[in-house]
Design a protein around this motif. Structure first.
Motif, mmCIF file in Angstrom:
data_model
loop_
_atom_site.group_PDB
_atom_site.id
_atom_site.type_symbol
_atom_site.label_atom_id
_atom_site.label_comp_id
_atom_site.label_asym_id
_atom_site.label_seq_id
_atom_site.Cartn_x
_atom_site.Cartn_y
_atom_site.Cartn_z
ATOM 1 N N UNK A 1 0.828 -1.213 0.000
ATOM 2 C CA UNK A 1 0.000 0.000 0.000
ATOM 3 C C UNK A 1 0.859 1.258 0.000
ATOM 4 N N UNK A 2 2.020 1.164 0.654
ATOM 5 C CA UNK A 2 2.912 2.317 0.733
ATOM 6 C C UNK A 2 3.875 2.391 -0.456
ATOM 7 N N UNK A 3 3.793 1.428 -1.347
ATOM 8 C CA UNK A 3 4.671 1.442 -2.513
ATOM 9 C C UNK A 3 6.051 0.889 -2.259
ATOM 10 N N UNK A 4 6.174 0.038 -1.235
ATOM 11 C CA UNK A 4 7.447 -0.626 -0.938
ATOM 12 C C UNK A 4 7.454 -1.955 -1.676
ATOM 13 N N UNK A 5 8.322 -2.081 -2.646
ATOM 14 C CA UNK A 5 8.260 -3.221 -3.555
ATOM 15 C C UNK A 5 8.806 -4.525 -2.980
ATOM 16 N N UNK A 6 9.725 -4.431 -2.021
ATOM 17 C CA UNK A 6 10.361 -5.646 -1.501
ATOM 18 C C UNK A 6 10.639 -5.494 -0.012
ATOM 19 N N UNK B 1 14.955 2.578 5.961
ATOM 20 C CA UNK B 1 14.652 3.998 6.146
ATOM 21 C C UNK B 1 13.733 4.498 5.034
ATOM 22 N N UNK B 2 14.025 4.109 3.798
ATOM 23 C CA UNK B 2 13.181 4.528 2.674
ATOM 24 C C UNK B 2 11.767 3.967 2.815
ATOM 25 N N UNK B 3 11.671 2.700 3.230
ATOM 26 C CA UNK B 3 10.355 2.086 3.420
ATOM 27 C C UNK B 3 9.585 2.786 4.540
ATOM 28 N N UNK B 4 10.289 3.164 5.599
ATOM 29 C CA UNK B 4 9.642 3.821 6.735
ATOM 30 C C UNK B 4 9.052 5.169 6.319
ATOM 31 N N UNK B 5 9.771 5.897 5.492
ATOM 32 C CA UNK B 5 9.257 7.183 5.017
ATOM 33 C C UNK B 5 7.993 7.003 4.188
ATOM 34 N N UNK B 6 7.973 5.991 3.333
ATOM 35 C CA UNK B 6 6.792 5.735 2.515
ATOM 36 C C UNK B 6 5.613 5.296 3.385
ATOM 37 N N UNK B 7 5.878 4.472 4.387
ATOM 38 C CA UNK B 7 4.814 4.029 5.287
ATOM 39 C C UNK B 7 4.235 5.215 6.058
ATOM 40 N N UNK B 8 5.092 6.065 6.581
ATOM 41 C CA UNK B 8 4.617 7.221 7.333
ATOM 42 C C UNK B 8 3.774 8.149 6.448
ATOM 43 N N UNK B 9 4.147 8.259 5.187
ATOM 44 C CA UNK B 9 3.379 9.093 4.265
ATOM 45 C C UNK B 9 1.955 8.587 4.088
ATOM 46 N N UNK B 10 1.751 7.308 4.337
ATOM 47 C CA UNK B 10 0.417 6.704 4.248
ATOM 48 C C UNK B 10 -0.247 6.590 5.616
ATOM 49 N N UNK B 11 0.374 7.169 6.646
ATOM 50 C CA UNK B 11 -0.201 7.117 7.986
ATOM 51 C C UNK B 11 -0.012 5.791 8.686
ATOM 52 N N UNK B 12 0.978 5.025 8.264
ATOM 53 C CA UNK B 12 1.245 3.700 8.845
ATOM 54 C C UNK B 12 2.542 3.767 9.643
ATOM 55 N N UNK C 1 15.815 8.509 12.010
ATOM 56 C CA UNK C 1 15.245 8.575 10.663
ATOM 57 C C UNK C 1 13.762 8.208 10.666
ATOM 58 N N UNK C 2 13.218 7.909 11.851
ATOM 59 C CA UNK C 2 11.786 7.628 11.945
ATOM 60 C C UNK C 2 11.405 6.184 11.700
ATOM 61 N N UNK C 3 12.369 5.268 11.830
ATOM 62 C CA UNK C 3 12.082 3.852 11.576
ATOM 63 C C UNK C 3 11.115 3.280 12.615
ATOM 64 N N UNK C 4 11.229 3.704 13.861
ATOM 65 C CA UNK C 4 10.404 3.129 14.921
ATOM 66 C C UNK C 4 9.119 3.936 15.118
ATOM 67 N N UNK C 5 8.105 3.265 15.632
ATOM 68 C CA UNK C 5 6.809 3.914 15.867
ATOM 69 C C UNK C 5 6.975 5.126 16.784
ATOM 70 N N UNK C 6 6.106 6.088 16.655
ATOM 71 C CA UNK C 6 6.162 7.272 17.501
ATOM 72 C C UNK C 6 6.095 6.885 18.972
ATOM 73 N N UNK C 7 6.900 7.572 19.771
ATOM 74 C CA UNK C 7 6.950 7.368 21.217
ATOM 75 C C UNK C 7 7.219 5.905 21.580
ATOM 76 N N UNK C 8 8.098 5.282 20.802
ATOM 77 C CA UNK C 8 8.433 3.873 21.041
ATOM 78 C C UNK C 8 8.974 3.655 22.440
ATOM 79 N N UNK C 9 9.607 4.695 23.004
ATOM 80 C CA UNK C 9 10.201 4.538 24.337
ATOM 81 C C UNK C 9 9.162 4.284 25.426
#
Length: 429
Positions: A169-174, A183-194, A250-258
């Motif tokens: 759904x986020x356009x991550x092919x693999x 990191x690239x996948x995380x940015x695409x996921x965040x752009x979709x609210x995931x 780089x935003x790989x982990x969910x918000x407020x993961x701590x």
């Protein structure tokens, strides 16, 4: 290294609960009841029996054992994360249960050394059960003095679960296999609210993932040294911490993961609010079918210059074992009957088929109803295994490391401060 099992030492350790606070946790049983002196009553203390994975199978197995041994009663005591504290309190009163089912971690690392439980190697061999156990499990449960702490039982694979549908759904092919791809996948996921990677940064799940990422640049021997001594100053350890900080900021982990816990992590992944999680076998078995069918398992992505050539996973054979107490030695005939039954291939197969548990015992049974558990078992040479640090971390450092983990997952915390937090956790050890 370990303090003696004394009343002052135990009650001051861990949660610091006084005996009066701990006793009610024995599922309505007092310590006197727990230490049933009846030679025809076997007292078993376990974390299985409520919502813990495998509990229905365990309770059904107990019922079957009772039917097959009508002259032997079994009293089942249940505790959760406080089991070790409760057991130690009962042992101080010399009213401990006969058999304890718990993992090798934190407090339990010292039990055999201080006489709270006994070396079971002679029983394993005398009862002809050694060949039932995987060699890796025997090695993991054996201490530096050659003593076998407990009869190995549950194991676990600990891969990374990827929700393929959310990635698509986020356009991550693999599935990402490098840090840059993650990191690239995380940015695409965040752009979709995931949320990208969900993790319990405030508990043991975050501590394990942090250890896994740090080991990106460590050999097994180097990792063993770091987690045994608390020395994270080697080049590889510092590079691993730098890699973790790069991913975190780089935003790989969910918000407020701590502030997240394992339960919140599991909820985020299972409700498809997050696309990726570090999931041990019991978590994989609980992923809903509608999510599991588009979930893949793999390893944690690597960085350039890594000490490993494949994405990494954790694996352990020390999840649950059967420990024998000094009281259990007095009822050793009953204990033998119980352990022979629990080691029987039919009983082991039920845990695999009904509960999706990985076992430290040999078995040809496959988790057909738990496809992700089976998929994790098949990863084999497609991933690289890193060290689960549990048996190397001094007990006194175990809980401080959780605090250090939360600090580490807080965005903006520098690599220097992460290293300092980890090393500080060892100062009381």
């Amino acid at each position: 290294m370990h303090s003696p099992l004394t009343r002052r030492g135990i009650l001051a350790a861990g949660s610091g609960l006084a005996a009066a606070t701990v006793l009610p946790a024995l599922s309505g049983c007092s310590l006197v009841a727990a230490a049933d002196s009846d030679p025809d009553t076997l007292v078993v203390h376990s974390q299985l029996g409520t919502t813990a994975p495998g509990s229905p199978t365990y309770l059904a197995s107990l019922d079957r054992f009772r039917k097959e041994n009508p002259g032997l009663k079994v009293k089942n005591l249940i505790n959760g994360d406080d089991l070790a504290q409760v057991y130690e309190t009962s042992r101080l009163a010399r009213k401990e249960p006969d058999v304890v089912m718990v993992n090798l971690y934190d407090k339990t690392l010292a039990w055999t050394d201080v006489g709270a439980t006994v070396d079971v190697k002679g029983y394993l061999d005398g009862w002809g059960l050694r060949e039932r156990v995987r060699p890796e499990a025997l090695s993991a449960w054996t201490d530096a003095k050659g003593r076998l702490r407990a009869f190995p039982y549950f194991a676990t694979n600990w891969p990374i679960a990827y929700n393929r549908a959310l990635l698509d759904r986020a356009g991550v092919d693999a599935i990402p296999t490098t840090g840059d791809e993650l990191i690239a996948a995380s940015r695409k996921l965040r752009a979709k609210g995931i949320a990208p990677v969900t993790v319990g940064g405030n508990d043991w799940t975050g501590q394990k993932l942090l250890a896994q990422i740090i080991q990106t640049f460590l050999t097994e021997e180097e990792a063993r040294h770091a987690y045994s001594t608390g020395d994270f100053g080697s080049r590889g350890a510092r590079e691993g911490i730098d890699y973790f900080v790069t991913l975190r900021d780089a935003g790989v982990f969910a918000d407020k993961a701590q502030g997240l816990t394992s339960d919140l992590m599991t909820t985020q992944f299972n409700t498809q609010s997050a696309a990726i999680e570090s999931a041990m076998s019991s978590a994989l078995a609980k992923i809903p079918e509608e999510v599991a069918r588009h979930t893949e398992v793999g390893g944690w992505p690597l960085a350039d210059g890594a000490a490993h050539d494949k994405p990494t996973i954790l694996r352990t054979y020390t999840l649950i074992g059967f420990w024998i107490s000094p009281n259990g030695v007095k009822k050793i005939d009953a204990v033998e009957k119980f352990l022979r039954f629990m080691y029987h291939p039919d009983t082991v197969s039920r845990f695999i088929k009904e509960s999706g548990r990985d076992m430290a015992l040999r078995s040809d049974t496959v988790s057909t109803d738990f496809p992700l558990v089976a998929a994790a078992q098949r990863l084999g040479s497609g991933v690289s295994q890193v060290l689960l640090p549990d048996v190397y971390v001094p007990p006194a450092a175990a809980q401080p490391l959780i605090t250090a983990t939360s600090t580490s997952f807080t965005r903006g915390t520098s690599a220097t401060k992460v290293r300092a937090a980890l090393e500080t956790a060892y100062r009381s050890a």
